[in-house]
Design a protein around this motif. Structure first.
Motif, PDB file in Angstrom:
ATOM      1  N   LEU A   1       0.833  -1.207   0.000  1.00  0.00           N
ATOM      2  CA  LEU A   1       0.000   0.000   0.000  1.00  0.00           C
ATOM      3  C   LEU A   1       0.864   1.253   0.000  1.00  0.00           C
ATOM      4  N   GLU A   2       1.920   1.244   0.809  1.00  0.00           N
ATOM      5  CA  GLU A   2       2.805   2.411   0.873  1.00  0.00           C
ATOM      6  C   GLU A   2       3.540   2.625  -0.436  1.00  0.00           C
ATOM      7  N   LEU A   3       3.949   1.540  -1.092  1.00  0.00           N
ATOM      8  CA  LEU A   3       4.633   1.662  -2.382  1.00  0.00           C
ATOM      9  C   LEU A   3       3.735   2.339  -3.409  1.00  0.00           C
ATOM     10  N   SER A   4       2.477   1.919  -3.464  1.00  0.00           N
ATOM     11  CA  SER A   4       1.548   2.534  -4.421  1.00  0.00           C
ATOM     12  C   SER A   4       1.195   3.960  -4.015  1.00  0.00           C
ATOM     13  N   SER A   5       1.098   4.212  -2.707  1.00  0.00           N
ATOM     14  CA  SER A   5       0.705   5.545  -2.228  1.00  0.00           C
ATOM     15  C   SER A   5       1.786   6.586  -2.486  1.00  0.00           C
ATOM     16  N   TYR A   6       3.040   6.248  -2.170  1.00  0.00           N
ATOM     17  CA  TYR A   6       4.099   7.243  -2.288  1.00  0.00           C
ATOM     18  C   TYR A   6       4.398   7.606  -3.736  1.00  0.00           C
ATOM     19  N   THR A   7       4.196   6.675  -4.647  1.00  0.00           N
ATOM     20  CA  THR A   7       4.357   7.041  -6.055  1.00  0.00           C
ATOM     21  C   THR A   7       3.263   8.017  -6.488  1.00  0.00           C
TER      22      THR A   7
ATOM     23  N   VAL B   1      -2.708  13.890   4.371  1.00  0.00           N
ATOM     24  CA  VAL B   1      -3.878  13.048   4.639  1.00  0.00           C
ATOM     25  C   VAL B   1      -3.523  11.583   4.431  1.00  0.00           C
ATOM     26  N   GLY B   2      -2.703  11.305   3.405  1.00  0.00           N
ATOM     27  CA  GLY B   2      -2.310   9.924   3.106  1.00  0.00           C
ATOM     28  C   GLY B   2      -1.494   9.296   4.217  1.00  0.00           C
ATOM     29  N   VAL B   3      -0.507  10.013   4.741  1.00  0.00           N
ATOM     30  CA  VAL B   3       0.323   9.432   5.809  1.00  0.00           C
ATOM     31  C   VAL B   3      -0.478   9.293   7.103  1.00  0.00           C
ATOM     32  N   THR B   4      -1.451  10.185   7.308  1.00  0.00           N
ATOM     33  CA  THR B   4      -2.321  10.045   8.487  1.00  0.00           C
ATOM     34  C   THR B   4      -3.158   8.774   8.387  1.00  0.00           C
ATOM     35  N   ALA B   5      -3.719   8.520   7.190  1.00  0.00           N
ATOM     36  CA  ALA B   5      -4.498   7.296   6.980  1.00  0.00           C
ATOM     37  C   ALA B   5      -3.616   6.059   7.158  1.00  0.00           C
ATOM     38  N   SER B   6      -2.363   6.148   6.694  1.00  0.00           N
ATOM     39  CA  SER B   6      -1.430   5.024   6.860  1.00  0.00           C
ATOM     40  C   SER B   6      -1.131   4.770   8.335  1.00  0.00           C
ATOM     41  N   ALA B   7      -1.004   5.855   9.100  1.00  0.00           N
ATOM     42  CA  ALA B   7      -0.746   5.699  10.540  1.00  0.00           C
ATOM     43  C   ALA B   7      -1.920   5.018  11.227  1.00  0.00           C
TER      44      ALA B   7
ATOM     45  N   VAL C   1     -11.645  -1.525  11.889  1.00  0.00           N
ATOM     46  CA  VAL C   1     -12.051  -0.230  11.335  1.00  0.00           C
ATOM     47  C   VAL C   1     -10.825   0.636  11.036  1.00  0.00           C
ATOM     48  N   LEU C   2      -9.875   0.665  11.964  1.00  0.00           N
ATOM     49  CA  LEU C   2      -8.667   1.465  11.749  1.00  0.00           C
ATOM     50  C   LEU C   2      -7.836   0.923  10.593  1.00  0.00           C
ATOM     51  N   ALA C   3      -7.746  -0.403  10.479  1.00  0.00           N
ATOM     52  CA  ALA C   3      -6.985  -1.004   9.379  1.00  0.00           C
ATOM     53  C   ALA C   3      -7.622  -0.692   8.029  1.00  0.00           C
ATOM     54  N   LEU C   4      -8.940  -0.581   8.020  1.00  0.00           N
ATOM     55  CA  LEU C   4      -9.643  -0.248   6.776  1.00  0.00           C
ATOM     56  C   LEU C   4      -9.443   1.205   6.362  1.00  0.00           C
ATOM     57  N   CYS C   5      -8.995   2.044   7.284  1.00  0.00           N
ATOM     58  CA  CYS C   5      -8.830   3.471   6.990  1.00  0.00           C
ATOM     59  C   CYS C   5      -7.947   3.706   5.770  1.00  0.00           C
ATOM     60  N   GLY C   6      -6.854   2.933   5.675  1.00  0.00           N
ATOM     61  CA  GLY C   6      -5.950   3.117   4.545  1.00  0.00           C
ATOM     62  C   GLY C   6      -6.639   2.865   3.218  1.00  0.00           C
ATOM     63  N   PHE C   7      -7.495   1.862   3.163  1.00  0.00           N
ATOM     64  CA  PHE C   7      -8.178   1.528   1.911  1.00  0.00           C
ATOM     65  C   PHE C   7      -9.373   2.445   1.675  1.00  0.00           C
TER      66      PHE C   7
END
Length: 474
Positions: free
Chosen positions: A129-135, A159-165, A204-210
Motif C-alpha cells: 500500500l505504501e509503495l503505491s501511495s508514495y508514487t 492526509v495519506g500518511v495520516t491514513a497510513s498511521a 475499522v482502523l486497518a480499513l482506513c488506509g483503503f
C-alpha cells in the motif's frame, strides 16, 4: 524452489519501471518516443496478465497468494494502466523533462497495486500500500504549473500518511487479537473475538488506509483538491486504476469479520450512507468537471460498499463487477476530458457546450459514461448498481437499498447538467476544433460497445466475478 512464474506480471512491471528509470537518466529521448515505448510495454503487460490469469499458488513464505481473485484485479490494473498511458500522447500538463519519470512512477505504482491485491500477510499488505501511495504522492504535484497547486500535493501527502498511521495502528490491534499477521490465521481467529472492542477498533482502523484510497466518507477530503490539482492524466490514473486495488483490499478486510459483529456492520452501513449522500449532494454545485467527478467517486465508494457489506459470495461478486463497470465508465469520461483539454488545463462544465457538433463521437462516449455512473439502463453502470442492491436485499438491508436508490436519483441531476452542456447549450465563444486521432476514435468505439454490451449481456462477466469471489478463502 520458489515458484517465480507466479510472479511474472509483477516482474514484467518491474522491468517496465527499470526501462523508464534508465531513460530518465538520459535527456535525449523525445516525448513521442517515450510514449510509444510506454504504450508498447503497457500493451504487452495486458497480454502478460491475461496469459497468467489462470495461475494459482502461494509464494514468499505464504505471504503472497495468486488466485483468480487477485488475477482478475491485476488484469483490471494492467488494463487501466494501458488505457491511461495510451491517452498520454500529448501529456502537455506535465513538464517535458519529467515525462520519463512520469511513466516510471506509473509503472511502479501499478506494481505496488498488483502486489497489494495478492498480499495475504498484514505487513506485506501495508508495504505494498505504501509503495503505491508514495508514487501517487509524487505524481500529483508533477504538473507544469505546479506552483498553483503545490498545496494539493502537500494536502494529499499529509492526509495519506495520516491514513497510513491509522492503518498500521489498526493492524497492531488485529495482531494482538489474532496472534498472527497472516490473513488465513486472522480469518480463523478474528470471528471468535470480533465482538471485543479492540477487534472492532482494529478492523475499522486497518480499513482506513483503503477507505482513503477509495475516497470513502470521511476519508474523502483529499479527493476534490487532488482531482482538480493534478494533471489530467494523473487524475485519470487515480480515478481508475488506483480504485481497483482499493476495492480488492476492502473486500478482503471486510471479510475478516465473517459478518459476526453487528457493531462493525452498522459502522459500514453508516459510512456507506454518509458517503453516498455527501458525495451526491456536494457534486450538484460543482462547476469544474474534475471536482464533480471527485465527489461522484465519493458516492460510488458508498455504492460499492453496499455490495461488500453483504459479506456473501454474491455481494463480493457484485462489488467486483461494480469495479469493472466503474473502470469503464470513469475512463470513458476522463478520455473525453483529456482530448478536449488537450493543453492540460482544468475543464469547466460550460466548456462542453456544443460538444456534439465539435465531435459527435466524443459527446456520445461522454454521455454513455455519465449514463453508466447514473445507473441508467442499458449501460454497465445500471447492471452494477442492480447487482450490489440485489446482494444487499438478500441480506435484508431494505432501508439501505432505498437510500441508495434515492441517492442514485439525486445523482441524475448533476450528470444531466453535464450532458445538457454537451448537447443542448451553445458556446458563448467559439472553441477550437477537437482533433480526434485514429486511436481515440477506436478507443471510443470500444468503450461505447463495452458499456452497452456488459449492461445488456452481463452473464459471462457475472460468472467470472462469482468465480473470483469463490476463490476468496472465506
Amino acid at each position: 524452489m520458489m515458484k517465480w512464474v507466479l510472479f511474472i506480471p509483477e516482474l514484467y512491471v518491474v522491468l517496465c519501471g527499470l526501462v523508464f528509470f534508465i531513460l530518465s537518466l538520459s535527456k535525449q529521448a523525445s516525448s513521442k518516443r517515450l510514449h510509444k515505448i510506454a504504450v508498447t510495454l503497457a500493451g504487452i503487460g495486458v497480454l502478460v496478465t491475461v496469459f497468467c490469469a489462470r495461475q494459482n499458488g502461494m509464494v514468499f513464505f505464504d505471504a503472497y497468494r495468486v488466485d483468480l481473485f487477485s488475477q482478475v484485479f491485476k488484469l483490471l490494473l494492467a488494463l487501466g494502466t494501458f488505457w491511461v498511458i495510451s491517452s498520454c500522447n500529448e501529456l502537455k500538463g506535465i513538464d517535458e523533462r519529467q515525462h520519463a519519470e512520469f511513466y516510471f512512477l506509473v509503472f511502479i505504482c501499478t506494481l505496488g497495486m498488483m502486489m497489494l491485491v495478492s498480499a495475504v500477510e498484514l505487513l506485506t499488505i501495508y508495504v505494498a500500500l505504501e509503495l503505491s501511495s508514495y508514487t501517487l504522492f509524487l505524481l500529483v504535484p508533477m504538473r507544469s504549473d505546479s506552483n498553483k497547486f503545490v498545496e494539493t500535493g502537500i494536502k494529499y501527502f499529509m492526509v495519506g500518511v495520516t491514513a497510513s498511521a491509522f492503518m498500521i495502528f489498526g493492524i497492531s490491534f488485529i495482531f494482538g487479537m489474532a496472534k498472527t499477521t497472516y490473513v488465513s490465521g486472522v480469518m480463523e481467529a478474528l470471528p471468535k473475538v470480533i465482538n471485543e472492542p479492540a477487534a472492532i477498533a482494529g478492523l475499522v482502523l486497518a480499513l482506513c488506509g483503503f477507505f482513503f484510497k477509495q475516497a470513502l466518507f470521511p476519508f474523502h477530503s483529499w479527493a476534490p483538491d487532488v482531482y482538480q490539482g493534478a494533471a489530467n492524466q494523473v487524475t485519470t490514473f487515480i480515478a481508475t486504476a488506483s480504485k481497483m486495488a482499493a476495492a480488492a483490499m476492502v473486500i478482503r478486510f471486510v471479510g475478516f469479520s465473517a459478518g459476526e459483529s453487528a457493531v462493525f456492520i452498522k459502522v459500514l452501513i453508516t459510512l456507506s450512507i454518509l458517503s453516498m449522500t455527501f458525495g451526491n449532494l456536494v457534486a450538484i454545485i460543482q462547476k469544474d468537471i474534475k471536482r464533480l467527478l471527485a465527489y461522484s467517486s465519493i458516492a460510488h465508494a458508498g455504492y460499492m460498499l453496499v455490495g461488500i457489506l453483504s459479506m456473501t459470495e454474491r455481494g463480493y461478486a457484485s462489488a467486483i463487477y461494480y469495479a469493472i463497470a466503474y473502470l469503464i465508465m470513469n475512463y470513458s469520461i476522463f478520455m473525453v476530458i483529456m482530448k478536449i483539454a488537450d493543453d492540460g488545463h482544468n475543464l469547466q462544465i460550460k466548456e462542453l457546450a456544443g460538444l456534439h457538433k465539435r465531435s459527435p463521437l466524443l459527446a456520445m462516449t461522454l454521455m454513455l459514461g455519465l449514463f453508466g455512473l447514473a445507473g441508467i439502463p442499458p449501460t454497465v453502470g445500471f447492471t452494477g448498481k442492480f447487482l450490489v442492491f440485489a446482494a444487499a436485499l438478500e441480506k435484508g438491508y431494505l432501508a439501505l437499498v432505498i437510500i441508495g436508490m434515492v441517492n442514485a436519483t439525486i445523482s441524475l441531476y448533476y450528470y444531466l447538467i453535464v450532458i445538457k452542456a454537451a448537447y443542448l447549450l451553445e458556446p458563448v465563444r467559439p472553441y477550437p476544433a477537437i482533433r480526434v486521432d485514429a486511436w481515440t476514435r477506436s478507443m471510443s468505439f470500444v468503450l461505447v460497445i463495452l458499456s452497452v454490451y456488459l449492461g445488456v449481456f452481463p452473464d459471462k462477466f457475472v460468472a467470472l466475478t462469482e468465480a473470483a469471489a469463490r476463490s476468496l478463502p472465506y
